[in-house]
Design an enzyme around this catalytic site. Structure first.
Site, PDB file in Angstrom:
ATOM      1  N   GLU A  29      38.791  67.301  37.473  1.00 15.59           N
ATOM      2  CA  GLU A  29      39.005  66.508  38.684  1.00 15.59           C
ATOM      3  C   GLU A  29      37.967  65.406  38.826  1.00 15.59           C
ATOM      4  O   GLU A  29      38.288  64.296  39.269  1.00 15.59           O
ATOM      5  CB  GLU A  29      38.996  67.420  39.913  1.00 15.59           C
ATOM      6  CG  GLU A  29      40.240  68.273  40.082  1.00 15.59           C
ATOM      7  CD  GLU A  29      40.333  69.406  39.071  1.00 15.59           C
ATOM      8  OE1 GLU A  29      41.456  69.850  38.753  1.00 15.59           O
ATOM      9  OE2 GLU A  29      39.262  69.857  38.600  1.00 15.59           O
TER      10      GLU A  29
ATOM     11  N   HIS B  95      45.026  78.082  46.692  1.00 15.55           N
ATOM     12  CA  HIS B  95      46.244  77.271  46.712  1.00 15.55           C
ATOM     13  C   HIS B  95      46.771  77.045  48.125  1.00 15.55           C
ATOM     14  O   HIS B  95      47.941  76.706  48.302  1.00 15.55           O
ATOM     15  CB  HIS B  95      47.338  77.914  45.855  1.00 15.55           C
ATOM     16  CG  HIS B  95      47.011  77.972  44.398  1.00 15.55           C
ATOM     17  ND1 HIS B  95      46.270  78.996  43.850  1.00 15.55           N
ATOM     18  CD2 HIS B  95      47.284  77.109  43.384  1.00 15.55           C
ATOM     19  CE1 HIS B  95      46.116  78.779  42.553  1.00 15.55           C
ATOM     20  NE2 HIS B  95      46.730  77.638  42.246  1.00 15.55           N
TER      21      HIS B  95
END
Length: 393
Positions: A125, A197
Site C-alpha cells: 500500500e 475487513h
C-alpha cells in the site's frame, strides 16, 4: 476428586437467569424497528428514470440523457471507464485491479484500455500510494485502489506527509501539486468482515489539511462524486461503502456528470430535528426517522454530508438553527469521530437556538467483531432512541 468434564457438561442446563442463547443473527420475529433495510423501496434511491433525471444538481447534458439500472460497483466502473476514455493521462492501478478487483469495480477496463493504463501492483500500500503521488506530480490523473480501507495504514505516511503537503511546500514552483490523485478504498461494515475487513478509518484523514475525504451513499452519487474527485486539483481519499456495492441499486444517468465536492445534500426537509450522516447509515436513519415521525408526530430533516472534509458547515448550521435539535450518525467509532467535529461546530454556531444537547449515535469505541458486527454499528433502534431523546428533552 473433581468431576469429569463429561459429567459437568451433562449436569449444566440453562436457567431462568441465563436463558438459551439466540441461535440466529437477524432480527427477532416480532421486531418493529431493527428489521432489514428494503433497498427496493427506500426513498434515498432513484427507482425510476424520471426521479433520477429530476435531480437539480445534474448538468443539462445528464438530464437529457437516458438512464440505466446500476448497483454501486457498476456506477463506479462506469465513472472509471469515462475517466480513462476521456483523458489519456488517467491511470488505474492497485492489487488485482487488472482482474476486475475484489468487488468488480474495474471489470473489463484492462481489456479496453490496455495494461499500460490499467494494471496490477505488488502487495504494498505504501508503494501504491507513493507511486500514485509521483504520477500526479508529473501531471497524470492516477486512480489508486487500496483493496480494503483496513489496509491503508502503511500508506498513511505517503498521504499525510507527501500528498497533502505538496502544494504547501511548492514555494515558487508554479503548478506543483498532487491534484488529480484519487485513492479509492472499500470501507465500512459488511456483516462478517471482523477486524481486517470492516473498518471505517475516515476520521483519521479528516484531520489533514490538503486532503479531501468523500463517501458516497448511492450509485448516482458514487459516479458523480468520483468523476468530480478525478477532476479535482486536490488529492482525494474516496471511501466506497462496501455493503452498498450490490445492495444499493438505482437508475443512473448514462452520460458523464459531476456532483459538487463542497456541498452537503438535504435529502428530506423537516422542522423538528436534523439528522446528519453519510454513507451506509443514511438508510438506517431514513428508517428510524420514518418510525419516529409516525410515533411522535414530528418532522425530521435528513442531511447527507457526502464530503466529510472539508465539510459543508453552512448547510448543517442553517438546518440546526431552524430545527433546534441535531442527531449525528456514523458507523465509525464515536471517539474523536466525524460526529465530534460536527457537534462542536453546531455548539459554536447554534448555541442560542438549541433545544436539546446534540446526540451522537456512532460505532462503539472498540474493534469490529466477527459475529457481533450488528451490535457495534448504529441500528434503527439506537437512532430512534436518539431522536426521541432529542425531542423529549
Amino acid at each position: 476428586m473433581a468431576a469429569p468434564l463429561r459429567s459437568l457438561s451433562r449436569a449444566w442446563r440453562p436457567s431462568k437467569c441465563f436463558p438459551s442463547a439466540r441461535t440466529y443473527s437477524t432480527h427477532p420475529p416480532n421486531a418493529r424497528l431493527n428489521t432489514e433495510i428494503d433497498y427496493k423501496t427506500t426513498p434515498l434511491l432513484h427507482h425510476t428514470s424520471s426521479t433520477c433525471l429530476a435531480n437539480p444538481e445534474l448538468p443539462e447534458s445528464a438530464k437529457s440523457s437516458t438512464t440505466s439500472r446500476q448497483n454501486l460497483f457498476q456506477s463506479v466502473n462506469s465513472a472509471l471507464a469515462h475517466a480513462l476514455r476521456s483523458n489519456d493521462s488517467t491511470l488505474l492501478f492497485g492489487e488485482d485491479v487488472a482482474f476486475g478487483g475484489v468487488f468488480r469495480c474495474s471489470m473489463n477496463l484492462a481489456t479496453e484500455f490496455g495494461s499500460e493504463r490499467v494494471f496490477n501492483t505488488p502487495l504494498s500500500e505504501q508503494g501504491i500510494v507513493g507511486f500514485a503521488i509521483g504520477c500526479a506530480m508529473e501531471g497524470m490523473r492516477p486512480i489508486a485502489e487500496i483493496q480494503f480501507a483496513d489496509y491503508v495504514y502503511p500508506a498513511f505516511d505517503q498521504l499525510v506527509n507527501e500528498a497533502a503537503k505538496v502544494r504547501y511546500r511548492a514555494g515558487t514552483n508554479p503548478g506543483m501539486h498532487a491534484g488529480g490523485l484519487v485513492v479509492r478504498m472499500p470501507a465500512g461494515g459488511v456483516g462478517h468482515g471482523a477486524l481486517y475487513h470492516s473498518q471505517s478509518p475516515e476520521a483519521l484523514f479528516t484531520h489533514i489539511p490538503g486532503l479531501r475525504v468523500v463517501i458516497p451513499r448511492s450509485p448516482v452519487q458514487a459516479k458523480g462524486l468520483l468523476l468530480a474527485s478525478i477532476e479535482c486539483n486536490d488529492p482525494v481519499v474516496f471511501l466506497e461503502p462496501k455493503i452498498l456495492y450490490r445492495a444499493a441499486v438505482e437508475q443512473v444517468p448514462v452520460a458523464a456528470y459531476t456532483l459538487p465536492l463542497d456541498k452537503a445534500e438535504i435529502l428530506k426537509q423537516g422542522s423538528d430535528v436534523t439528522i446528519i450522516s453519510y454513507g451506509t447509515p443514511l438508510y438506517t436513519c431514513q428508517k428510524a426517522l420514518e418510525a419516529a415521525e409516525k410515533d411522535f408526530g414530528i418532522s425530521c430533516e435528513l442531511i447527507d454530508l457526502r464530503t466529510i472534509y472539508p465539510w459543508d458547515r453552512e448547510t448543517v448550521v442553517k438546518s440546526v438553527s431552524k430545527t433546534g435539535r441535531a442527531v449525528i450518525v456514523h458507523e465509525s467509532m464515536i471517539n474523536a469521530g466525524v460526529g465530534a467535529e460536527v457537534a462542536a461546530t453546531i455548539q459554536e454556531g447554534c448555541f442560542l437556538t438549541l433545544e436539546a444537547p446534540v446526540q451522537r449515535i456512532c460505532g462503539w469505541s472498540t474493534h469490529m467483531g466477527l459475529v457481533y458486527e450488528r451490535f457495534n454499528v448504529p441500528d434503527v433502534a439506537r437512532i430512534y432512541d436518539g431522536i426521541k431523546k432529542a425531542i423529549q428533552y
